[in-house]
Design a protein around this motif. Structure first.
Motif, PDB file in Angstrom:
ATOM      1  N   UNK A  58       0.743  -1.205  -0.033  1.00  0.00           N
ATOM      2  CA  UNK A  58      -0.094  -0.033  -0.158  1.00  0.00           C
ATOM      3  C   UNK A  58       0.875   1.113  -0.029  1.00  0.00           C
ATOM      4  N   UNK A  59       1.963   1.196   0.726  1.00  0.00           N
ATOM      5  CA  UNK A  59       2.858   2.570   0.930  1.00  0.00           C
ATOM      6  C   UNK A  59       3.426   2.949  -0.485  1.00  0.00           C
ATOM      7  N   UNK A  60       3.741   1.898  -1.262  1.00  0.00           N
ATOM      8  CA  UNK A  60       4.297   2.311  -2.907  1.00  0.00           C
ATOM      9  C   UNK A  60       3.153   3.051  -3.584  1.00  0.00           C
ATOM     10  N   UNK A  61       1.862   2.310  -3.508  1.00  0.00           N
ATOM     11  CA  UNK A  61       0.716   2.963  -4.408  1.00  0.00           C
ATOM     12  C   UNK A  61       0.335   4.239  -3.702  1.00  0.00           C
ATOM     13  N   UNK A  62       0.052   4.477  -2.431  1.00  0.00           N
ATOM     14  CA  UNK A  62      -0.091   5.676  -1.885  1.00  0.00           C
ATOM     15  C   UNK A  62       1.052   6.973  -2.307  1.00  0.00           C
ATOM     16  N   UNK A  63       2.344   6.443  -2.277  1.00  0.00           N
ATOM     17  CA  UNK A  63       3.348   7.399  -2.493  1.00  0.00           C
ATOM     18  C   UNK A  63       3.222   7.811  -4.131  1.00  0.00           C
ATOM     19  N   UNK A  64       3.062   6.801  -4.961  1.00  0.00           N
ATOM     20  CA  UNK A  64       3.059   7.077  -6.285  1.00  0.00           C
ATOM     21  C   UNK A  64       1.844   8.211  -6.709  1.00  0.00           C
ATOM     22  N   UNK A  65       0.815   8.010  -6.002  1.00  0.00           N
ATOM     23  CA  UNK A  65      -0.355   8.844  -6.111  1.00  0.00           C
ATOM     24  C   UNK A  65      -0.233  10.199  -5.456  1.00  0.00           C
ATOM     25  N   UNK A  66       0.543  10.346  -4.363  1.00  0.00           N
ATOM     26  CA  UNK A  66       0.575  11.484  -3.797  1.00  0.00           C
ATOM     27  C   UNK A  66       2.032  12.494  -3.905  1.00  0.00           C
ATOM     28  N   UNK A  67       2.982  11.845  -4.358  1.00  0.00           N
ATOM     29  CA  UNK A  67       4.262  12.316  -4.437  1.00  0.00           C
ATOM     30  C   UNK A  67       4.476  12.975  -5.913  1.00  0.00           C
ATOM     31  N   UNK A  68       4.680  14.030  -6.194  1.00  0.00           N
ATOM     32  CA  UNK A  68       4.707  14.916  -7.602  1.00  0.00           C
ATOM     33  C   UNK A  68       5.679  13.962  -8.229  1.00  0.00           C
ATOM     34  N   UNK A  69       7.026  13.717  -7.793  1.00  0.00           N
ATOM     35  CA  UNK A  69       7.939  13.106  -8.675  1.00  0.00           C
ATOM     36  C   UNK A  69       7.702  11.997  -9.088  1.00  0.00           C
ATOM     37  N   UNK A  70       7.019  10.926  -8.214  1.00  0.00           N
ATOM     38  CA  UNK A  70       6.763   9.636  -8.354  1.00  0.00           C
ATOM     39  C   UNK A  70       5.401   9.634  -9.561  1.00  0.00           C
TER      40      UNK A  70
END
Length: 177
Positions: A58-70
């Motif tokens: 879940x952490x990777x998906x959350x970060x992909x959706x909320x971190x502008x660079x990712x």
């Protein structure tokens, strides 16, 4: 012998349903359009519900959706040059993705669990926002993303629903691989 018991409410509902058939209902009881009732409640609301399973935490998906660079990395494969993203990490903070084509604000951010946003396309009428909800649930060694999108202009689901697959879920699958 079994007799079904009907309540007064059952009788009232059935009677009200029959009034138009009997010609006994006047304009006081009829709505302005077949889709709306007299209280302004639309019965034609469109909604998008999609569920996707990812082989990632879940952490990777959350970060992909909320971190502008990712987010820019995952969308760069579908919109070269237009993948610029500005994404706040704060509740109430703004985001602008796909080079400003999509804008909005975060309503709720529960790290690695849920994202709720007021979301709109730039060409929608001013002040019109829809609500998108990304729920991230653990499923074995992966994550089930449960997605709901409501409140968008009528007819927009025709392009929005496939757009979520082509602009989010498929690039996210590739990004996480």
């Amino acid at each position: 012998m079994i007799l079904s018991q009907h309540t007064r409410r059952d009788f009232s509902v059935r009677l009200a349903a029959m009034l138009p058939l009997l010609g006994a209902a006047d304009s006081t009881f009829s709505s302005s359009t077949p889709e709306d009732d007299r209280n302004g409640i639309s019965n034609t609301c469109e909604r998008i519900h999609q569920e996707v399973v990812f082989k990632a935490e879940r952490k990777r998906i959350y970060e992909a959706l909320t971190d502008e660079k990712k987010f820019s990395q995952l969308t760069d494969s579908i919109m070269k040059g237009a993948s610029a993203a500005e994404i706040s990490h704060e509740v109430g903070g703004a985001f602008s993705i796909f080079g400003g084509v999509i804008v909005g604000r975060h309503i709720e951010l529960v790290p690695h669990e849920r994202i709720v946003q007021a979301w709109r396309e730039k060409d929608w009428p001013v002040g019109v926002y829809s609500i998108v909800r990304f729920q991230l649930d653990e499923q074995g060694s992966g994550t089930r993303l449960i997605f709901d999108h409501t409140g968008f202009p009528q007819g927009a689901s025709v392009h929005l629903a496939p757009g979520w697959w082509s602009h989010y879920w498929e690039p996210l699958q590739k990004y996480l691989a």
